[in-house]
Design a protein around this motif. Sequence first.
Motif, PDB file in Angstrom:
ATOM      1  N   VAL A 135     -18.694  15.275  -8.669  1.00 27.70           N
ATOM      2  CA  VAL A 135     -18.231  15.025  -7.306  1.00 27.70           C
ATOM      3  C   VAL A 135     -18.048  16.382  -6.647  1.00 27.70           C
ATOM      4  O   VAL A 135     -17.273  17.212  -7.137  1.00 27.70           O
ATOM      5  N   ALA A 136     -18.766  16.617  -5.561  1.00 30.63           N
ATOM      6  CA  ALA A 136     -18.720  17.917  -4.896  1.00 30.63           C
ATOM      7  C   ALA A 136     -17.748  17.862  -3.728  1.00 30.63           C
ATOM      8  O   ALA A 136     -18.056  17.330  -2.657  1.00 30.63           O
ATOM      9  N   ALA A 137     -16.549  18.412  -3.939  1.00 31.20           N
ATOM     10  CA  ALA A 137     -15.549  18.530  -2.882  1.00 31.20           C
ATOM     11  C   ALA A 137     -15.646  19.924  -2.289  1.00 31.20           C
ATOM     12  O   ALA A 137     -14.701  20.721  -2.323  1.00 31.20           O
ATOM     13  N   THR A 138     -16.826  20.242  -1.776  1.00 24.18           N
ATOM     14  CA  THR A 138     -17.143  21.592  -1.317  1.00 24.18           C
ATOM     15  C   THR A 138     -17.634  21.556   0.124  1.00 24.18           C
ATOM     16  O   THR A 138     -18.057  20.506   0.626  1.00 24.18           O
ATOM     17  N   PRO A 139     -17.623  22.694   0.810  1.00 26.25           N
ATOM     18  CA  PRO A 139     -18.196  22.745   2.158  1.00 26.25           C
ATOM     19  C   PRO A 139     -19.709  22.537   2.112  1.00 26.25           C
ATOM     20  O   PRO A 139     -20.352  22.665   1.060  1.00 26.25           O
ATOM     21  N   MET A 140     -20.261  22.235   3.275  1.00 28.24           N
ATOM     22  CA  MET A 140     -21.700  22.008   3.382  1.00 28.24           C
ATOM     23  C   MET A 140     -22.496  23.191   2.836  1.00 28.24           C
ATOM     24  O   MET A 140     -23.502  23.016   2.144  1.00 28.24           O
ATOM     25  N   GLU A 141     -22.031  24.403   3.126  1.00 23.59           N
ATOM     26  CA  GLU A 141     -22.782  25.593   2.755  1.00 23.59           C
ATOM     27  C   GLU A 141     -22.932  25.753   1.244  1.00 23.59           C
ATOM     28  O   GLU A 141     -23.859  26.417   0.776  1.00 23.59           O
ATOM     29  N   ALA A 142     -22.011  25.159   0.464  1.00 25.46           N
ATOM     30  CA  ALA A 142     -22.059  25.307  -0.991  1.00 25.46           C
ATOM     31  C   ALA A 142     -22.861  24.206  -1.673  1.00 25.46           C
ATOM     32  O   ALA A 142     -23.109  24.279  -2.884  1.00 25.46           O
ATOM     33  N   CYS A 143     -23.288  23.190  -0.924  1.00 25.65           N
ATOM     34  CA  CYS A 143     -23.884  22.001  -1.553  1.00 25.65           C
ATOM     35  C   CYS A 143     -25.218  22.299  -2.232  1.00 25.65           C
ATOM     36  O   CYS A 143     -25.524  21.734  -3.292  1.00 25.65           O
ATOM     37  N   GLU A 144     -26.017  23.190  -1.665  1.00 23.20           N
ATOM     38  CA  GLU A 144     -27.322  23.460  -2.261  1.00 23.20           C
ATOM     39  C   GLU A 144     -27.153  24.069  -3.652  1.00 23.20           C
ATOM     40  O   GLU A 144     -27.872  23.705  -4.596  1.00 23.20           O
ATOM     41  N   GLY A 145     -26.176  24.962  -3.797  1.00 24.00           N
ATOM     42  CA  GLY A 145     -25.915  25.548  -5.107  1.00 24.00           C
ATOM     43  C   GLY A 145     -25.411  24.517  -6.099  1.00 24.00           C
ATOM     44  O   GLY A 145     -25.774  24.551  -7.286  1.00 24.00           O
ATOM     45  N   VAL A 146     -24.596  23.565  -5.636  1.00 22.90           N
ATOM     46  CA  VAL A 146     -24.095  22.519  -6.518  1.00 22.90           C
ATOM     47  C   VAL A 146     -25.250  21.653  -7.018  1.00 22.90           C
ATOM     48  O   VAL A 146     -25.334  21.325  -8.210  1.00 22.90           O
ATOM     49  N   VAL A 147     -26.157  21.288  -6.106  1.00 20.73           N
ATOM     50  CA  VAL A 147     -27.305  20.473  -6.516  1.00 20.73           C
ATOM     51  C   VAL A 147     -28.134  21.232  -7.550  1.00 20.73           C
ATOM     52  O   VAL A 147     -28.546  20.669  -8.579  1.00 20.73           O
ATOM     53  N   ARG A 148     -28.356  22.506  -7.316  1.00 23.46           N
ATOM     54  CA  ARG A 148     -29.165  23.314  -8.235  1.00 23.46           C
ATOM     55  C   ARG A 148     -28.504  23.365  -9.612  1.00 23.46           C
ATOM     56  O   ARG A 148     -29.172  23.213 -10.645  1.00 23.46           O
ATOM     57  N   ASP A 149     -27.185  23.534  -9.642  1.00 21.68           N
ATOM     58  CA  ASP A 149     -26.474  23.602 -10.921  1.00 21.68           C
ATOM     59  C   ASP A 149     -26.511  22.256 -11.650  1.00 21.68           C
ATOM     60  O   ASP A 149     -26.612  22.208 -12.886  1.00 21.68           O
ATOM     61  N   CYS A 150     -26.419  21.161 -10.905  1.00 22.86           N
ATOM     62  CA  CYS A 150     -26.478  19.827 -11.522  1.00 22.86           C
ATOM     63  C   CYS A 150     -27.839  19.588 -12.169  1.00 22.86           C
ATOM     64  O   CYS A 150     -27.935  19.050 -13.281  1.00 22.86           O
ATOM     65  N   VAL A 151     -28.893  19.975 -11.460  1.00 25.76           N
ATOM     66  CA  VAL A 151     -30.242  19.805 -12.000  1.00 25.76           C
ATOM     67  C   VAL A 151     -30.410  20.647 -13.264  1.00 25.76           C
ATOM     68  O   VAL A 151     -30.932  20.176 -14.287  1.00 25.76           O
ATOM     69  N   ALA A 152     -29.934  21.891 -13.195  1.00 22.61           N
ATOM     70  CA  ALA A 152     -30.083  22.785 -14.348  1.00 22.61           C
ATOM     71  C   ALA A 152     -29.339  22.267 -15.572  1.00 22.61           C
ATOM     72  O   ALA A 152     -29.803  22.412 -16.717  1.00 22.61           O
ATOM     73  N   ALA A 153     -28.185  21.624 -15.356  1.00 21.38           N
ATOM     74  CA  ALA A 153     -27.369  21.159 -16.480  1.00 21.38           C
ATOM     75  C   ALA A 153     -27.792  19.784 -16.989  1.00 21.38           C
ATOM     76  O   ALA A 153     -27.404  19.391 -18.088  1.00 21.38           O
ATOM     77  N   GLY A 154     -28.565  19.026 -16.205  1.00 25.23           N
ATOM     78  CA  GLY A 154     -28.936  17.668 -16.612  1.00 25.23           C
ATOM     79  C   GLY A 154     -27.893  16.629 -16.264  1.00 25.23           C
ATOM     80  O   GLY A 154     -27.766  15.599 -16.941  1.00 25.23           O
ATOM     81  N   VAL A 155     -27.125  16.865 -15.184  1.00 21.72           N
ATOM     82  CA  VAL A 155     -26.121  15.906 -14.721  1.00 21.72           C
ATOM     83  C   VAL A 155     -26.825  14.625 -14.262  1.00 21.72           C
ATOM     84  O   VAL A 155     -27.924  14.662 -13.710  1.00 21.72           O
ATOM     85  N   GLY A 156     -26.168  13.470 -14.467  1.00 23.25           N
ATOM     86  CA  GLY A 156     -26.806  12.196 -14.129  1.00 23.25           C
ATOM     87  C   GLY A 156     -26.695  11.807 -12.679  1.00 23.25           C
ATOM     88  O   GLY A 156     -27.619  11.204 -12.116  1.00 23.25           O
ATOM     89  N   ALA A 157     -25.562  12.121 -12.027  1.00 23.60           N
ATOM     90  CA  ALA A 157     -25.341  11.671 -10.659  1.00 23.60           C
ATOM     91  C   ALA A 157     -24.460  12.669  -9.932  1.00 23.60           C
ATOM     92  O   ALA A 157     -23.643  13.375 -10.545  1.00 23.60           O
ATOM     93  N   LEU A 158     -24.616  12.702  -8.614  1.00 23.38           N
ATOM     94  CA  LEU A 158     -23.871  13.641  -7.780  1.00 23.38           C
ATOM     95  C   LEU A 158     -23.438  12.937  -6.508  1.00 23.38           C
ATOM     96  O   LEU A 158     -24.252  12.286  -5.835  1.00 23.38           O
ATOM     97  N   VAL A 159     -22.153  13.071  -6.180  1.00 21.20           N
ATOM     98  CA  VAL A 159     -21.609  12.554  -4.919  1.00 21.20           C
ATOM     99  C   VAL A 159     -21.273  13.737  -4.032  1.00 21.20           C
ATOM    100  O   VAL A 159     -20.495  14.613  -4.427  1.00 21.20           O
TER     101      VAL A 159
END
Length: 733
Positions: A93-117
């Motif tokens: 769950v990304a409780a982050t500003p819009m500007e940080a979301c791209e990095g969160v998505v990249r980290d989720c993909v790299a780690a193999g996370v199943g879902a992202l809100v």
Amino acid sequence: MIPDHSALSAGPAAILAPRPVYRRADLLRLLEPESIAIVGASSRAGSFGERTARNLARFAGRLHLVNPRYDRLGDQPCHSSIAALPEVPDMVVAATPMEACEGVVRDCVAAGVGALVLYAAGFAETGKPERVALQRRLVAMAREGGVRLVGPNCIGLADYARGAEISFVAIPRPPAPPTRPAIGIISQSGNLGFALAQAVESGTQVRRVLTCGNSGDVDVADFVAALSEDPGCSAIALLFEGMADPTRLIEAAEIAWRHDKPVIVHKLGTGAQGAEAAMSHTGSLAGSEVVYRAAFERAGMVPCENFEGLMELASFLGKAPPPRATGVAVVSTSGGAAIMAADRAEARGVELPQPGPQAQAVLAARVPEFGSARNPCDVTAQVLNDPGSLRDCLGALFEDAAYGAVVLPNGFAYDVATPRFRLMGELAARHGKPGCVVWTTQWLEGPGAREAEGEEHIALFRSMDRCMTAIAAWQARAARRQAGTIVRTRLAPAAAKDAAARLLDQATGPVLTEREAKAVLSAYGIPVVQEVLAEDAEAAMAAAEQAGYPVVLKVESPALPHKTEAGVIRLSLPDAKAVRAAFAEIMANAVRAAPGAPINGVLVQPMVPAGIEIVVGARLDPLFGPTVLVGLGGILVELLRDSVVALAPIGHDEAHAMLGRLKGAKLLSGFRNLPAVDLDQLAGIVQRVSELAADHGDRIAEIDVNPVICAGVRLVAVDGLIALRGAERPPHG
């Protein structure tokens, strides 16, 4: 204020490319996470991260906190990144500003996370090109990496059975987890979705709340498909705004139908976009709302007319077994409430038959003489002194084979009502029939309301009309399921498609002339009136003599498809003199209505005797493709607006059903001195028009056969319009 722009998600940024709906197995790590990580966890009171962690205090799985600014938050360790977590979380769950979301998505993909809100707003809903591009980039990255993304601009989700309450708002929370299969709420709007979820405060059993905001990846169609396969979900309450490709929602609803999972939908944004640009009467009647309703019906969804009744209808359909009979019994302690029930039942087409001999004997013995020992049954306020009379009357009517449900209006909120509801619930369970309590008191949350809603075999309604509407929907859904799979057997000739294609190739303009349109209709076996094109008055008189008086004269010009408005039709011309005069008037009016437009001449047709006038048409809907329409026709078609729409093509039974749903259907069965219309033949015309529209959806934008004059077994189309795709709206004169 929480931004909620999910209605804009149907724009170009909604999805990158068409895809099949996700199924439950595809969303398992989103819907059944064993571990959740909050990126942006915080100690600051009121922050989205702090609120989310507080909401997840009851989560049955493992909760991880991520923020490089902290080593610990309270009694929990806090990690510097997703990569630093002790395990790969099922969900982030990304409780982050819009500007940080791209990095969160990249980290989720790299780690193999199943879902992202993604909570953050400010993406495609702003309409800014760079924000649209950013949302597309995030979605593409998540999809490629196998991360199911919910949002952005999303308030969150809740799974009450497992305490996975994932949101930054104060989530409505039931006093205890659901103990049986319960409602799944799906909404594009997070605000309205969780507003619906507050029904748990009144005792409604809710299993899940799923909101999707901008629907960048996961959308309402995916949630519907997934909950259809969820044994913990009894019914789906769907609040729907719009989608770039709503046929995916129909795909999901068909999955729900196969699993016998009721989908109750309330559609927001019901304006008729595009109707102003329609060329035909069909187009003006088949706006977006009616086409959506036709699509919902095709897929077996249950439309709910108002937001306020959505949870009541979902709760009822989730609890009620298949009806054992079409009749409904009403037992009331108030004569006025009994009359109200009868009024609303009649308005909604719900039958209130009289009881059989055995039940009638019980009512006669137990109801005071100043009551009403019939259906509706007024047991009167004497039940306060003789509670057993209510038990006996309810029991007799539940037992009567004529009744599939029993309705009990409740006029006062007080503790004595609770034993009544318990009794009703026991009888409903014993006989396999639902009980319906109508809460007529305006103390909406008064004593007894929660207890009534909490009964497994009782549905609570706060409106008599909504109760009867729900019963009618329940019966209609059951009848459709019992009818089985709809088999559509083609009616038009096998060669019709190719023959019509050749005629469309020969069309002289984007809007076919009446003669050209009728030739296409004839190829599909649709009966049309014969005619001759006359270029001068002498030729018109000769054609009239050949046809036999009286005759009709109409101008033929591709610029004047709407002839009545332009004054270029003359009816019931009795002789040659009248034909000559009418020819001159029509030509003059045509030149005045469309200066400089080509005028081919005047059509001469025999005057068809009077009958019931029906419009049959089709239109290419921009979202759902070809649709077919039938309604009361003639010059009053848009004034009466008595029409029914379905997705094309349809089968013969479906065409019959459309005719039966017209408000003026009784006109077709013989009215006063008019003969009954051959409904099989009329249904065949509707079916053939639907097949024409479906066969040529790549070319035909609109079809208008208006009117088809129906008199007994004589049915004939006396006018026709076909507009091709890309045609500009012609002048109306």
